[in-house]
Design a protein around this motif. Structure first.
Motif, PDB file in Angstrom:
ATOM      1  N   ASN A 134       0.343  -5.726 -17.962  1.00 32.52           N
ATOM      2  CA  ASN A 134      -0.566  -6.870 -17.900  1.00 32.52           C
ATOM      3  C   ASN A 134      -1.925  -6.615 -17.246  1.00 32.52           C
ATOM      4  N   LYS A 135      -2.285  -5.342 -17.057  1.00 36.02           N
ATOM      5  CA  LYS A 135      -3.617  -5.105 -16.492  1.00 36.02           C
ATOM      6  C   LYS A 135      -4.543  -4.615 -17.617  1.00 36.02           C
ATOM      7  N   ASN A 136      -4.971  -3.353 -17.556  1.00 36.46           N
ATOM      8  CA  ASN A 136      -5.933  -2.910 -18.578  1.00 36.46           C
ATOM      9  C   ASN A 136      -5.344  -2.834 -19.990  1.00 36.46           C
ATOM     10  N   VAL A 178       0.125   8.403  -4.237  1.00 38.41           N
ATOM     11  CA  VAL A 178      -1.183   7.795  -3.999  1.00 38.41           C
ATOM     12  C   VAL A 178      -1.450   6.743  -5.076  1.00 38.41           C
ATOM     13  N   VAL A 179      -2.309   5.808  -4.734  1.00 38.24           N
ATOM     14  CA  VAL A 179      -2.753   4.803  -5.697  1.00 38.24           C
ATOM     15  C   VAL A 179      -4.017   5.348  -6.361  1.00 38.24           C
ATOM     16  N   HIS A 180      -4.083   5.312  -7.675  1.00 34.74           N
ATOM     17  CA  HIS A 180      -5.259   5.836  -8.380  1.00 34.74           C
ATOM     18  C   HIS A 180      -6.476   4.953  -8.090  1.00 34.74           C
ATOM     19  N   ALA A 187      -4.120  -2.036   0.439  1.00 35.58           N
ATOM     20  CA  ALA A 187      -2.850  -2.784   0.472  1.00 35.58           C
ATOM     21  C   ALA A 187      -1.776  -2.160  -0.421  1.00 35.58           C
ATOM     22  N   TYR A 188      -2.201  -1.530  -1.527  1.00 36.66           N
ATOM     23  CA  TYR A 188      -1.196  -0.981  -2.448  1.00 36.66           C
ATOM     24  C   TYR A 188      -0.613   0.336  -1.945  1.00 36.66           C
ATOM     25  N   GLY A 189      -1.417   1.108  -1.224  1.00 34.95           N
ATOM     26  CA  GLY A 189      -0.890   2.302  -0.567  1.00 34.95           C
ATOM     27  C   GLY A 189       0.125   1.889   0.495  1.00 34.95           C
ATOM     28  N   LYS A 190      -0.213   0.836   1.217  1.00 37.84           N
ATOM     29  CA  LYS A 190       0.682   0.273   2.236  1.00 37.84           C
ATOM     30  C   LYS A 190       2.002  -0.157   1.603  1.00 37.84           C
ATOM     31  N   ARG A 191       1.897  -0.737   0.397  1.00 41.25           N
ATOM     32  CA  ARG A 191       3.104  -1.211  -0.287  1.00 41.25           C
ATOM     33  C   ARG A 191       4.049  -0.045  -0.571  1.00 41.25           C
ATOM     34  N   ILE A 192       3.496   1.104  -0.955  1.00 46.25           N
ATOM     35  CA  ILE A 192       4.345   2.274  -1.214  1.00 46.25           C
ATOM     36  C   ILE A 192       5.068   2.673   0.079  1.00 46.25           C
ATOM     37  N   GLY A 223      10.129  -6.076 -15.433  1.00 39.23           N
ATOM     38  CA  GLY A 223       9.724  -6.305 -14.041  1.00 39.23           C
ATOM     39  C   GLY A 223       8.229  -6.141 -13.915  1.00 39.23           C
ATOM     40  N   SER A 224       7.681  -6.560 -12.791  1.00 42.94           N
ATOM     41  CA  SER A 224       6.240  -6.390 -12.579  1.00 42.94           C
ATOM     42  C   SER A 224       5.968  -4.949 -12.157  1.00 42.94           C
ATOM     43  N   GLY A 225       4.706  -4.598 -11.999  1.00 49.25           N
ATOM     44  CA  GLY A 225       4.324  -3.222 -11.684  1.00 49.25           C
ATOM     45  C   GLY A 225       5.070  -2.617 -10.495  1.00 49.25           C
ATOM     46  N   THR A 226       5.321  -3.427  -9.502  1.00 46.95           N
ATOM     47  CA  THR A 226       5.997  -2.931  -8.299  1.00 46.95           C
ATOM     48  C   THR A 226       7.379  -2.355  -8.634  1.00 46.95           C
ATOM     49  N   GLU A 240      -7.461   1.723  -6.037  1.00 44.50           N
ATOM     50  CA  GLU A 240      -7.022   0.768  -5.016  1.00 44.50           C
ATOM     51  C   GLU A 240      -7.621  -0.601  -5.351  1.00 44.50           C
ATOM     52  N   THR A 241      -6.784  -1.442  -5.906  1.00 46.86           N
ATOM     53  CA  THR A 241      -7.243  -2.747  -6.376  1.00 46.86           C
ATOM     54  C   THR A 241      -7.658  -3.651  -5.208  1.00 46.86           C
ATOM     55  N   THR A 242      -7.262  -3.272  -4.008  1.00 48.35           N
ATOM     56  CA  THR A 242      -7.653  -4.033  -2.811  1.00 48.35           C
ATOM     57  C   THR A 242      -9.169  -4.088  -2.679  1.00 48.35           C
ATOM     58  N   LEU A 263       2.049   8.942  -8.897  1.00 55.06           N
ATOM     59  CA  LEU A 263       0.810   8.162  -8.952  1.00 55.06           C
ATOM     60  C   LEU A 263       1.040   6.694  -9.315  1.00 55.06           C
ATOM     61  N   ASP A 264       0.507   5.802  -8.497  1.00 53.96           N
ATOM     62  CA  ASP A 264       0.448   4.382  -8.865  1.00 53.96           C
ATOM     63  C   ASP A 264      -0.829   4.217  -9.682  1.00 53.96           C
ATOM     64  N   ALA A 265      -0.654   4.147 -11.012  1.00 51.17           N
ATOM     65  CA  ALA A 265      -1.811   4.030 -11.911  1.00 51.17           C
ATOM     66  C   ALA A 265      -1.876   2.631 -12.500  1.00 51.17           C
ATOM     67  N   ILE A 266      -1.277   1.677 -11.808  1.00 58.89           N
ATOM     68  CA  ILE A 266      -1.126   0.334 -12.389  1.00 58.89           C
ATOM     69  C   ILE A 266      -2.460  -0.285 -12.783  1.00 58.89           C
ATOM     70  N   SER A 267      -3.468  -0.145 -11.935  1.00 58.76           N
ATOM     71  CA  SER A 267      -4.729  -0.807 -12.277  1.00 58.76           C
ATOM     72  C   SER A 267      -5.766   0.149 -12.883  1.00 58.76           C
ATOM     73  N   SER A 268      -5.373   1.379 -13.193  1.00 64.18           N
ATOM     74  CA  SER A 268      -6.309   2.309 -13.856  1.00 64.18           C
ATOM     75  C   SER A 268      -5.856   2.648 -15.274  1.00 64.18           C
TER      76      SER A 268
END
Ligand SMILES: *Cc1c(COP(=O)(O)O)cnc(C)c1O
Length: 365
Positions: free
Chosen positions: A195-197, A140-142, A94-99, A67-70, A144-146, A169-174
């Motif tokens: 698929n990020k870093n 929390v999002v580490h 936006a990613y904090g909002k998603r949580i 699945g994707s990060g979400t 915020e890719t927004t 922790l949402d560390a998807i983009s860190s």
């Protein structure tokens, strides 16, 4: 295995990111049944290597999902709260909002702690609210890719330790670029993806967690089936297999991405991204384009640029896309922005190609 048909593209998007030839071709493998022992060993290797990036395999474990990060975020949120638990979600993008939306969808008791998308979180206020509302879980999002804002996870973790709060922790983009130490930062659950870093292919996401926290999930309310973190963990542990069909080829790509990550090393990977960021920032300054955030609070992994007067993102996008470069629209609703990422298998030379084109685009008007 060179293939002339695969043209190299420069993705300046915040993931999926540009991948190496090695990662692309590693997906071409003989067909294999993922219930075979050989595949189980690959899964075990990947789980251990992912854990190593943020913790030790003694006390921490990785739970993989297709699945994707979400999917990983949803898994940790929906699996870790019972009816009497209370979650606080820090929302500054936006990613904090998603949580929050995930918590809402599962009918969880949660409080949205709103914070400016352009400034650091007020930690004193945060601590006060956590105490007042008798919160026992914090998400929390580490990064915020927004906007490119890097939240202060070490300080938030210290507050969670003091108040005995379970930290998600949402560390998807860190993950795999910004250093994270789960033990020192008091993180119980962390979500990230391939698929990020990590520079792998999209399709695998994972939760890394403290084993004690994972075991404690046995007593939590079951709210979901496919994404149930406890069940997936138990199955992986016992059978060295996914509960359900894994994205087989994406996992081979992740293996190769991990080999390349280990070779480069996390500090060098971040330095490479940061060097592209410097080229980008210099060029934006030369053009007089404004960044949404002050430099000192930026992750250097993505930059949010305020759109100048009479700018048409679509036109800018199409001008670059023709030349093999992909840029990304903004995500803030209040302010019009576009975003330029520095992650993936690209370096300062690729960024220079982009900034040269950007200069010619803006100077032509
Ligand atoms: C990319 C990203 C996600 C996950 O997005 P998917 O499209 O589901 O992979 C979640 N949080 C952050 C901060 C992200 O950057």
């Amino acid at each position: 295995m060179e293939n002339e048909n695969i043209k190299r593209k420069i993705l300046l998007t915040p993931g999926p990111a540009t991948t190496t030839e090695g990662v692309k071709y590693s997906q071409v493998v003989p067909d294999i049944c993922p219930r075979e022992k050989e595949f189980g060993e690959l899964i075990q290797w990947i789980r251990r290597e992912l854990t190593c990036i943020v913790g030790d395999n003694e006390d921490y474990a990785t739970v993989l999902f297709g699945g994707s990060g979400t999917a990983a975020i949803e898994s940790m949120i929906c699996s870790s709260l019972s009816d009497n638990d209370k979650l606080l979600v820090i929302s500054n993008g936006a990613y904090g909002k998603r949580i929050c939306r995930i918590a809402e969808a599962y009918g969880l008791a949660f409080f949205e702690f709103k914070s400016s998308p352009k400034a650091m979180i007020d930690l004193d206020k945060l601590e006060q609210v956590l105490v007042e509302k008798e919160i026992n879980h914090l998400a929390v999002v580490h990064h915020e890719t927004t906007t490119g804002l890097l939240n202060d996870v070490a300080s938030i973790g210290a507050i969670c330790r003091k108040l005995n709060i379970s930290f998600l922790l949402d560390a998807i983009s860190s993950f795999a670029s910004i250093p994270i130490n789960m033990k020192e930062m008091h993180i119980s659950f962390l979500a990230a993806s391939s698929n990020k870093n990590l520079q792998g292919m999209p399709g695998v996401s994972f939760v890394i967690a403290n084993k004690k926290s994972l075991d404690s999930l046995a007593n939590k309310k079951t709210r979901c089936f496919y994404l149930n973190l406890y069940d997936q963990y138990q199955f992986l542990k016992k059978n060295k297999q996914f509960r359900f069909t894994p994205p087989v080829q994406t996992i081979y790509a992740l293996k190769q991405a991990l080999i390349e990550f280990k070779k480069e090393g996390l500090p060098n990977r971040y330095l490479r991204y940061a060097k592209s960021w410097e080229v980008l920032v210099d060029s934006l300054k030369e053009l007089g384009l404004k960044m949404l955030l002050e430099e000192d609070i930026q992750s250097k992994l993505i930059v949010s640029v305020v759109e100048p007067e009479s700018f048409e993102f679509e036109d800018f996008h199409d001008f670059l896309y023709e030349k093999g470069i992909t840029v990304y629209p903004g995500k803030l609703t209040e302010e019009k922005t576009f975003r330029i990422g520095t992650i993936g298998d690209i370096d300062h030379r690729d960024m220079k190609i982009f900034t040269d084109l950007m200069q010619s685009y803006f100077k032509a008007d």
